[in-house]
Motif scaffolding. Structure first.
Motif, PDB file in Angstrom:
ATOM      1  N   TRP A  26       0.832  -1.199   0.000  1.00 49.01           N
ATOM      2  CA  TRP A  26       0.000   0.000   0.000  1.00 49.01           C
ATOM      3  C   TRP A  26       0.866   1.247   0.000  1.00 49.01           C
ATOM      4  O   TRP A  26       0.548   2.233  -0.661  1.00 49.01           O
ATOM      5  CB  TRP A  26      -0.960   0.003   1.186  1.00 49.01           C
ATOM      6  CG  TRP A  26      -1.869  -1.185   1.215  1.00 49.01           C
ATOM      7  CD1 TRP A  26      -1.977  -2.100   2.226  1.00 49.01           C
ATOM      8  CD2 TRP A  26      -2.795  -1.605   0.206  1.00 49.01           C
ATOM      9  NE1 TRP A  26      -2.916  -3.049   1.894  1.00 49.01           N
ATOM     10  CE2 TRP A  26      -3.435  -2.772   0.663  1.00 49.01           C
ATOM     11  CE3 TRP A  26      -3.144  -1.114  -1.045  1.00 49.01           C
ATOM     12  CZ2 TRP A  26      -4.400  -3.447  -0.077  1.00 49.01           C
ATOM     13  CZ3 TRP A  26      -4.103  -1.789  -1.795  1.00 49.01           C
ATOM     14  CH2 TRP A  26      -4.721  -2.938  -1.303  1.00 49.01           C
ATOM     15  N   THR A  27       1.966   1.204   0.740  1.00 47.04           N
ATOM     16  CA  THR A  27       2.876   2.350   0.795  1.00 47.04           C
ATOM     17  C   THR A  27       3.402   2.677  -0.593  1.00 47.04           C
ATOM     18  O   THR A  27       3.389   3.835  -1.016  1.00 47.04           O
ATOM     19  CB  THR A  27       4.044   2.063   1.757  1.00 47.04           C
ATOM     20  OG1 THR A  27       3.523   1.873   3.068  1.00 47.04           O
ATOM     21  CG2 THR A  27       5.051   3.197   1.764  1.00 47.04           C
ATOM     22  N   ILE A  30       0.627   4.209  -2.721  1.00 47.71           N
ATOM     23  CA  ILE A  30       0.273   5.562  -2.287  1.00 47.71           C
ATOM     24  C   ILE A  30       1.355   6.554  -2.701  1.00 47.71           C
ATOM     25  O   ILE A  30       1.054   7.630  -3.232  1.00 47.71           O
ATOM     26  CB  ILE A  30       0.024   5.598  -0.762  1.00 47.71           C
ATOM     27  CG1 ILE A  30      -1.258   4.824  -0.426  1.00 47.71           C
ATOM     28  CG2 ILE A  30      -0.048   7.035  -0.253  1.00 47.71           C
ATOM     29  CD1 ILE A  30      -1.431   4.537   1.053  1.00 47.71           C
ATOM     30  N   ILE A  44      -7.554   8.802  -3.288  1.00 48.68           N
ATOM     31  CA  ILE A  44      -6.527   7.767  -3.103  1.00 48.68           C
ATOM     32  C   ILE A  44      -7.198   6.409  -2.979  1.00 48.68           C
ATOM     33  O   ILE A  44      -6.812   5.449  -3.651  1.00 48.68           O
ATOM     34  CB  ILE A  44      -5.668   8.064  -1.856  1.00 48.68           C
ATOM     35  CG1 ILE A  44      -4.901   9.380  -2.029  1.00 48.68           C
ATOM     36  CG2 ILE A  44      -4.699   6.913  -1.589  1.00 48.68           C
ATOM     37  CD1 ILE A  44      -4.247   9.882  -0.754  1.00 48.68           C
ATOM     38  N   ARG A  45      -8.211   6.331  -2.142  1.00 51.59           N
ATOM     39  CA  ARG A  45      -8.905   5.053  -1.921  1.00 51.59           C
ATOM     40  C   ARG A  45      -9.526   4.534  -3.213  1.00 51.59           C
ATOM     41  O   ARG A  45      -9.434   3.350  -3.530  1.00 51.59           O
ATOM     42  CB  ARG A  45      -9.966   5.219  -0.839  1.00 51.59           C
ATOM     43  CG  ARG A  45     -10.572   3.888  -0.446  1.00 51.59           C
ATOM     44  CD  ARG A  45     -11.356   3.992   0.818  1.00 51.59           C
ATOM     45  NE  ARG A  45     -11.915   2.683   1.121  1.00 51.59           N
ATOM     46  CZ  ARG A  45     -13.051   2.500   1.743  1.00 51.59           C
ATOM     47  NH1 ARG A  45     -13.747   3.538   2.176  1.00 51.59           N
ATOM     48  NH2 ARG A  45     -13.501   1.291   1.969  1.00 51.59           N
ATOM     49  N   ILE A  48      -6.712   3.334  -5.702  1.00 50.67           N
ATOM     50  CA  ILE A  48      -6.040   2.092  -5.310  1.00 50.67           C
ATOM     51  C   ILE A  48      -6.992   0.913  -5.433  1.00 50.67           C
ATOM     52  O   ILE A  48      -6.655  -0.108  -6.017  1.00 50.67           O
ATOM     53  CB  ILE A  48      -5.472   2.185  -3.876  1.00 50.67           C
ATOM     54  CG1 ILE A  48      -4.303   3.163  -3.859  1.00 50.67           C
ATOM     55  CG2 ILE A  48      -5.021   0.816  -3.394  1.00 50.67           C
ATOM     56  CD1 ILE A  48      -3.697   3.363  -2.504  1.00 50.67           C
ATOM     57  N   LEU A  56      -5.957   2.288   4.878  1.00 50.21           N
ATOM     58  CA  LEU A  56      -5.486   3.495   4.213  1.00 50.21           C
ATOM     59  C   LEU A  56      -5.179   4.586   5.236  1.00 50.21           C
ATOM     60  O   LEU A  56      -4.140   5.245   5.169  1.00 50.21           O
ATOM     61  CB  LEU A  56      -6.512   3.996   3.194  1.00 50.21           C
ATOM     62  CG  LEU A  56      -6.132   5.278   2.451  1.00 50.21           C
ATOM     63  CD1 LEU A  56      -4.788   5.154   1.750  1.00 50.21           C
ATOM     64  CD2 LEU A  56      -7.232   5.641   1.450  1.00 50.21           C
ATOM     65  N   THR A  59      -1.946   3.675   7.036  1.00 49.03           N
ATOM     66  CA  THR A  59      -0.777   3.820   6.165  1.00 49.03           C
ATOM     67  C   THR A  59      -0.442   5.291   5.965  1.00 49.03           C
ATOM     68  O   THR A  59       0.736   5.684   6.036  1.00 49.03           O
ATOM     69  CB  THR A  59      -1.023   3.127   4.808  1.00 49.03           C
ATOM     70  OG1 THR A  59      -1.370   1.755   5.041  1.00 49.03           O
ATOM     71  CG2 THR A  59       0.219   3.192   3.933  1.00 49.03           C
ATOM     72  N   LEU A  60      -1.450   6.116   5.724  1.00 50.32           N
ATOM     73  CA  LEU A  60      -1.206   7.553   5.556  1.00 50.32           C
ATOM     74  C   LEU A  60      -0.646   8.172   6.838  1.00 50.32           C
ATOM     75  O   LEU A  60       0.250   9.026   6.781  1.00 50.32           O
ATOM     76  CB  LEU A  60      -2.485   8.266   5.123  1.00 50.32           C
ATOM     77  CG  LEU A  60      -2.899   8.020   3.670  1.00 50.32           C
ATOM     78  CD1 LEU A  60      -4.333   8.486   3.433  1.00 50.32           C
ATOM     79  CD2 LEU A  60      -1.940   8.703   2.706  1.00 50.32           C
TER      80      LEU A  60
END
Length: 142
Positions: A26-27, A30, A44-45, A48, A56, A59-60
């Motif tokens: 995920w990183t 992103i 973003i969601r 992805i 998410l 991770t953010l």
């Protein structure tokens, strides 16, 4: 045991610590998405796909904590939240882009190697959680 090249002797702990954070799937996605400019959480969601709101968000937050991303809240109803790469995030994006290109370029070779392995070891199954079986990857590649 002596290092292979004493000039390039590194303490592995910091490398492992940083790679643990930036090595997540995920990183990488992103960071690559944000390389084009700031994005809202929902963008973003949507871009992805397959990532939960909880993952998410976490991770953010990790990326913000480590200095790769900034979070800007614009007061409105509802509040607007934008995420953007920092200078450090842009610096990280360069090697990730190269790694991504390498992955795309070499995926067929990896899939062939997996097929050979499973032909030679028919009882072998992927052991790592989340790992896709080679036949599923081949179908997805077609």
């Amino acid at each position: 045991m002596k290092p292979v090249n004493p000039e390039i002797h590194h303490d592995c702990r910091p490398v492992g610590e940083i790679l643990n954070q930036i090595g997540g799937k995920w990183t990488v996605l992103i960071i690559n998405l944000l390389s084009d400019g700031p994005m809202r959480f929902s963008e973003i969601r949507r871009m992805i796909g397959g990532i939960s709101q909880k993952v998410l968000t976490a991770t953010l937050r990790d990326l913000e904590m480590d200095g790769f991303v900034t979070r800007t809240v614009t007061p409105s109803i509802p509040p607007r939240v934008d995420y953007e790469l920092t200078e450090l995030g842009h610096d990280l994006q360069r090697p990730l882009k190269l790694l991504g290109k390498w992955a795309v370029d070499n995926r067929p070779k990896v899939l062939e190697a997996r097929e050979r392995y499973f032909a030679e070891h028919p009882d072998a199954m992927p052991q790592r959680k989340g790992r896709v079986a080679p036949r599923q990857l081949l179908v997805a590649a077609e």
